[in-house]
Design an enzyme around this catalytic site. Structure first.
Site, PDB file in Angstrom:
ATOM      1  N   GLY A   1      -0.412   4.276  -4.559  1.00 52.67           N
ATOM      2  CA  GLY A   1       1.045   4.191  -4.715  1.00 52.67           C
ATOM      3  C   GLY A   1       1.517   2.915  -5.382  1.00 52.67           C
ATOM      4  O   GLY A   1       2.402   2.949  -6.267  1.00 52.67           O
ATOM      5  N   SER A   2       0.947   1.770  -5.009  1.00 51.80           N
ATOM      6  CA  SER A   2       1.395   0.523  -5.643  1.00 51.80           C
ATOM      7  C   SER A   2       0.859   0.440  -7.078  1.00 51.80           C
ATOM      8  O   SER A   2       1.505  -0.145  -7.954  1.00 51.80           O
ATOM      9  CB  SER A   2       0.969  -0.697  -4.825  1.00 51.80           C
ATOM     10  OG  SER A   2      -0.403  -0.637  -4.507  1.00 51.80           O
TER      11      SER A   2
ATOM     12  N   CYS B   1       0.846  -1.185   0.000  1.00 49.14           N
ATOM     13  CA  CYS B   1       0.000   0.000   0.000  1.00 49.14           C
ATOM     14  C   CYS B   1       0.882   1.236   0.000  1.00 49.14           C
ATOM     15  O   CYS B   1       1.582   1.505   0.985  1.00 49.14           O
ATOM     16  CB  CYS B   1      -0.896  -0.016   1.230  1.00 49.14           C
ATOM     17  SG  CYS B   1      -1.780   1.528   1.347  1.00 49.14           S
ATOM     18  N   GLY B   2       0.842   1.953  -1.106  1.00 48.98           N
ATOM     19  CA  GLY B   2       1.679   3.149  -1.234  1.00 48.98           C
ATOM     20  C   GLY B   2       1.156   4.309  -0.400  1.00 48.98           C
ATOM     21  O   GLY B   2       1.929   4.997   0.277  1.00 48.98           O
TER      22      GLY B   2
HETATM   23  O1  LIG Z   1      -1.733   3.399  -2.424  1.00 50.32           O
HETATM   24  C1  LIG Z   1      -1.875   2.166  -2.469  1.00 50.32           C
HETATM   25  O2  LIG Z   1      -1.013   1.440  -2.973  1.00 50.32           O
HETATM   26  C2  LIG Z   1      -3.094   1.557  -1.815  1.00 50.32           C
HETATM   27  N1  LIG Z   1      -4.208   2.476  -1.660  1.00 50.32           N
HETATM   28  C3  LIG Z   1      -5.407   1.651  -1.485  1.00 50.32           C
HETATM   29  C4  LIG Z   1      -5.135   0.477  -2.375  1.00 50.32           C
HETATM   30  C5  LIG Z   1      -3.626   0.305  -2.414  1.00 50.32           C
HETATM   31  O3  LIG Z   1      -3.256  -0.771  -1.583  1.00 50.32           O
END
Ligand SMILES: O=C(O)[C@H]1NCC[C@@H]1O
Length: 390
Positions: free
Chosen positions: A301-302, A98-99
């Site tokens: 982020g991911s 999770c980014g």
């Molecule tokens: O930013 C992310 O990577 C996460 N945000 C919710 C879903 C992903 O895991």
């Protein structure tokens, strides 16, 4: 409170958001787990899933809630490669990476001086020249390097500057692949129109597997903003199921264990890209629906990592290019909360069987803010308080 008959531990949390996407960081009260990080995640699922449900679902959470459980001891912490571990969770279960949560955690972990929460806080490397601290986070996908801007003495995070992270090597497994839509009746029932025979997708890994599709492929409208969220979420889940059934082999890799594989999310991208931020050469706009249809408020982020890897794989991204990634939230709020991303390094993944895959690591930047702190309890008689979704 002394007279209450409590069912389970008091769970203390710090609440943050990254471009509107929540991270409920569990700081105290979660039971100690045993084994490697992935074994601890299995134990969390098997023995303590009621705690995730309490924290993520209503009435304490909501259908789009996200959490991070701090794990002090993992195999990478023992070998000094990581400073702390984390299990990410949401309304359906536990994720690989999770980014947006990493950005929030970076800031929080530097700010905390409570060594019972972050025992290795004092060992975190601080660069006086850059006014940054570098910490290594052990996430289920692997080691994530996090760079946190700090005050000049390194004692606190500087929330006015973005946190950045470099996650695990990332790569595309399919570019421009035709995906037959499986549940055509459900699509028809949702939209009043039959689905296209097939949609063109990319599949890429950015710490988790993502299917990437352009909005016009869906035939529901050419702009993300025009779409009805509820319908779009269900359509994204039909696409997710179609990928899982048609291309399960493209959502795995020999370098990953079986519980690190599988499709996490569908990102729908828009040709209307949104405004590029300063120092970036281009912009993209996307809407991420992950797990069982949660909508990410952040640019993911991911997912951004996976999109950079796909653009690199398609020969569309130069090493020096820095790009702006908008979610609908950042796009509709003058760019506030957008993530920036660039290729950090070209790398080769070599598996135990000596197969190689070209990959990149990606630097992602974003800002997270505090919302408050909570101390959650559960009374024995409160069955609804165990968690539900409307
Ligand atoms: O930013 C992310 O990577 C996460 N945000 C919710 C879903 C992903 O895991």
């Amino acid at each position: 409170m002394n007279m209450l008959d409590l069912d389970g531990p008091v769970l203390e949390t710090v609440e943050m958001h990254t471009c509107g996407e929540p991270t409920r960081i569990v700081t105290k009260g979660y039971p100690k787990l045993q084994g490697t990080l992935l074994q601890q995640r299995r134990q969390a699922k098997e023995q303590y899933d009621h705690l995730r449900r309490r924290l993520m679902l209503e009435p304490r959470g909501h259908a789009d809630m996200y959490g991070a459980i701090l794990i002090q001891e993992t195999e990478l912490v023992s070998s000094d490669e990581a400073d702390i571990g984390v299990l990410f969770c949401h309304c359906e279960g536990y994720s690989q990476m999770c980014g947006h949560g990493t950005i929030a955690l970076g800031r929080f972990l530097i700010d905390t001086d409570d060594l019972t929460i972050f025992p290795r806080r004092k060992q975190v490397q601080f660069s006086a020249a850059d006014r940054t601290a570098s910490l290594n986070l052990h996430a289920p996908c692997g080691l994530v390097r996090v760079i946190v801007p700090t005050t000049s003495d390194g004692s606190k995070a500087d929330g006015s500057r973005p946190v950045s992270f470099v996650s695990v090597p990332s790569f595309a497994t399919a570019l421009g692949r035709s995906l037959p839509i499986k549940d055509r009746d459900a699509w028809l029932a949702l939209t009043g129109r039959g689905p296209p025979h097939a949609v063109t997708i990319d599949i890429a890994y950015g710490g988790a597997f993502y299917a990437l599709v352009s909005v016009e492929e869906l035939g529901l409208g050419d702009r993300l903003q025009e779409l009805d969220f509820d319908t779009t979420k269900k359509i994204a889940m039909i696409i997710k199921q179609s990928v899982v059934e048609t291309y399960p082999d493209l959502c795995q890799h020999q370098s990953l264990s079986s519980d690190q594989c599988g499709l996490y999310s569908v990102i729908i991208m828009d040709k209307e890209t949104g405004r590029p931020s300063k120092d970036t050469v281009g912009a993209e706009l996307g809407l991420c629906m992950f797990a069982n249809g949660q909508i990410d408020r952040s640019p993911t982020g991911s997912g951004v990592t996976a999109r950079v890897a796909a653009a690199y794989g398609a020969g569309k991204r130069k090493l020096t290019d820095k790009w702006t990634y908008h979610s609908l939230v950042s796009h509709l709020n003058n760019g506030s909360g957008a993530f920036l991303a660039s290729i950090a390094e070209e790398v080769t993944i070599t598996t135990a069987a000596r197969n190689t895959t070209s990959a990149v690591t990606v630097l992602v930047e974003g800002q997270a803010f505090y919302l408050g702190k909570s101390s959650f309890i559960s009374e024995r008689e409160d069955t609804l308080g165990r968690g539900f979704l409307l």
